[in-house]
Design an enzyme around this catalytic site. Structure first.
Site, PDB file in Angstrom:
ATOM      1  N   GLY A  48       0.644  -1.132  -0.078  1.00 31.08           N
ATOM      2  CA  GLY A  48       0.106  -0.003   0.111  1.00 31.08           C
ATOM      3  C   GLY A  48       0.788   1.380   0.305  1.00 31.08           C
ATOM      4  N   GLU A 102       4.753   4.269   5.854  1.00 31.41           N
ATOM      5  CA  GLU A 102       3.133   3.442   5.923  1.00 31.41           C
ATOM      6  C   GLU A 102       2.270   4.192   5.275  1.00 31.41           C
ATOM      7  OE1 GLU A 102       1.984   0.570   6.543  1.00 31.41           O
ATOM      8  OE2 GLU A 102       2.411  -0.228   8.415  1.00 31.41           O
ATOM      9  N   ASP A 103       1.332   3.322   4.300  1.00 28.00           N
ATOM     10  CA  ASP A 103       0.183   4.016   3.964  1.00 28.00           C
ATOM     11  C   ASP A 103      -0.961   4.482   5.017  1.00 28.00           C
ATOM     12  OD1 ASP A 103      -0.518   1.321   4.555  1.00 28.00           O
ATOM     13  OD2 ASP A 103      -1.748   0.799   2.555  1.00 28.00           O
ATOM     14  N   ASP A 106      -3.647   2.173  11.342  1.00 27.79           N
ATOM     15  CA  ASP A 106      -5.202   2.144  11.550  1.00 27.79           C
ATOM     16  C   ASP A 106      -5.120   1.723  13.062  1.00 27.79           C
ATOM     17  OD1 ASP A 106      -7.956   1.084  11.995  1.00 27.79           O
ATOM     18  OD2 ASP A 106      -7.868   0.380   9.736  1.00 27.79           O
ATOM     19  N   LYS A 134      -5.465   6.758  11.718  1.00 30.46           N
ATOM     20  CA  LYS A 134      -7.107   6.541  12.223  1.00 30.46           C
ATOM     21  C   LYS A 134      -6.861   6.535  13.673  1.00 30.46           C
ATOM     22  CE  LYS A 134      -9.224   3.956   8.590  1.00 30.46           C
ATOM     23  NZ  LYS A 134      -9.685   2.756   8.145  1.00 30.46           N
ATOM     24  N   PHE A 155     -13.431   2.716   5.810  1.00 31.81           N
ATOM     25  CA  PHE A 155     -12.586   2.348   5.226  1.00 31.81           C
ATOM     26  C   PHE A 155     -12.336   3.158   3.767  1.00 31.81           C
ATOM     27  CE2 PHE A 155     -11.834  -0.750   1.203  1.00 31.81           C
ATOM     28  CZ  PHE A 155     -10.589  -1.422   2.148  1.00 31.81           C
ATOM     29  N   ILE A 156     -11.151   3.118   3.182  1.00 33.61           N
ATOM     30  CA  ILE A 156     -10.642   4.262   2.249  1.00 33.61           C
ATOM     31  C   ILE A 156      -9.911   3.121   1.151  1.00 33.61           C
ATOM     32  CG2 ILE A 156     -10.847   6.105   3.505  1.00 33.61           C
ATOM     33  CD1 ILE A 156      -7.483   5.380   3.035  1.00 33.61           C
ATOM     34  N   ASP A 162      -5.849  -0.233  -1.130  1.00 35.57           N
ATOM     35  CA  ASP A 162      -6.727  -1.212  -1.997  1.00 35.57           C
ATOM     36  C   ASP A 162      -7.833  -1.755  -1.177  1.00 35.57           C
ATOM     37  OD1 ASP A 162      -5.618  -4.615  -1.744  1.00 35.57           O
ATOM     38  OD2 ASP A 162      -5.070  -3.001  -0.512  1.00 35.57           O
ATOM     39  N   ARG A 168      -5.509   0.580  -6.327  1.00 42.59           N
ATOM     40  CA  ARG A 168      -4.528   1.305  -5.964  1.00 42.59           C
ATOM     41  C   ARG A 168      -4.055   2.295  -7.016  1.00 42.59           C
ATOM     42  NH1 ARG A 168      -2.191  -1.832  -1.775  1.00 42.59           N
ATOM     43  NH2 ARG A 168      -2.421  -4.065  -1.644  1.00 42.59           N
TER      44      ARG A 168
END
Length: 181
Positions: A48, A102-103, A106, A134, A155-156, A162, A168
């Protein structure tokens, strides 16, 4: 930007690429200020974060290196609660500054496990840069050093993120629509 659909789920526009690029440059400036004399190793967490890492790495204004690792903790739209190392670090990081890229952070589980694993390799310091954070979903109390966007616990997809390997390549970020049942 318009609504899109993946796997029967509707997503609505959330963050445009222009905003993303502005925040990537801001974070790159902060990293340059803090680590510009360190010749750090950027450690991109695949899959990601690869788009964010590429944009961030090109935006820093100092000598540095980049490498890639792969950890997996997601299945579908939620964290499994179990972190698996799929591709490990091959470079020595002893005495070096490492910037994990990191993407999304969470629950914080993946990043926390990665940081603990890297500490055993005696780096000078470890910093965490993330595109998205988040804070309401964090279960570990982990707070990244560099954050482009704080987002709600929804969720995104897009810009590297993805849904089961899809979306992506979207240049913008989309959030799960309220219309989903």
């Amino acid at each position: 930007m318009e609504h899109i659909s993946y796997k029967g789920l509707e997503f609505e526009p959330y963050i445009k690429n222009e905003e993303i690029q502005k925040e990537v440059k801001r974070v790159a400036s902060e990293i340059t200020r803090d680590c510009g004399n360190e010749k750090p190793l950027f450690l991109c967490v695949l899959n990601g974060a690869f788009i964010f890492a590429a944009d961030l790495f090109r935006s820093v204004d100092f000598e540095s290196e980049i490498s890639f690792i792969r950890y997996k903790s997601y299945s579908g739209m939620s964290s499994t609660g179990e972190v698996k190392e799929v591709l490990g670090l091959t470079e020595s990081i002893e005495g070096r500054t490492v910037i994990i890229v990191e993407d999304i952070v969470d629950t914080g589980l993946t990043a926390t496990q990665l940081i603990e694993s890297l500490k055993t390799k005696n780096p000078k310091q470890i910093k965490l840069a993330t595109l998205l954070f988040k804070p309401d979903s964090s279960t570990c109390g982990l707070v990244p050093d560099y954050v482009c966007f704080n987002i709600p616990s929804k969720f995104i997809i897009g810009y590297g993120l993805d849904l089961d390997g899809l979306a992506r390549n979207l240049p913008d970020i989309y959030i799960l629509s309220k219309d989903n049942k």
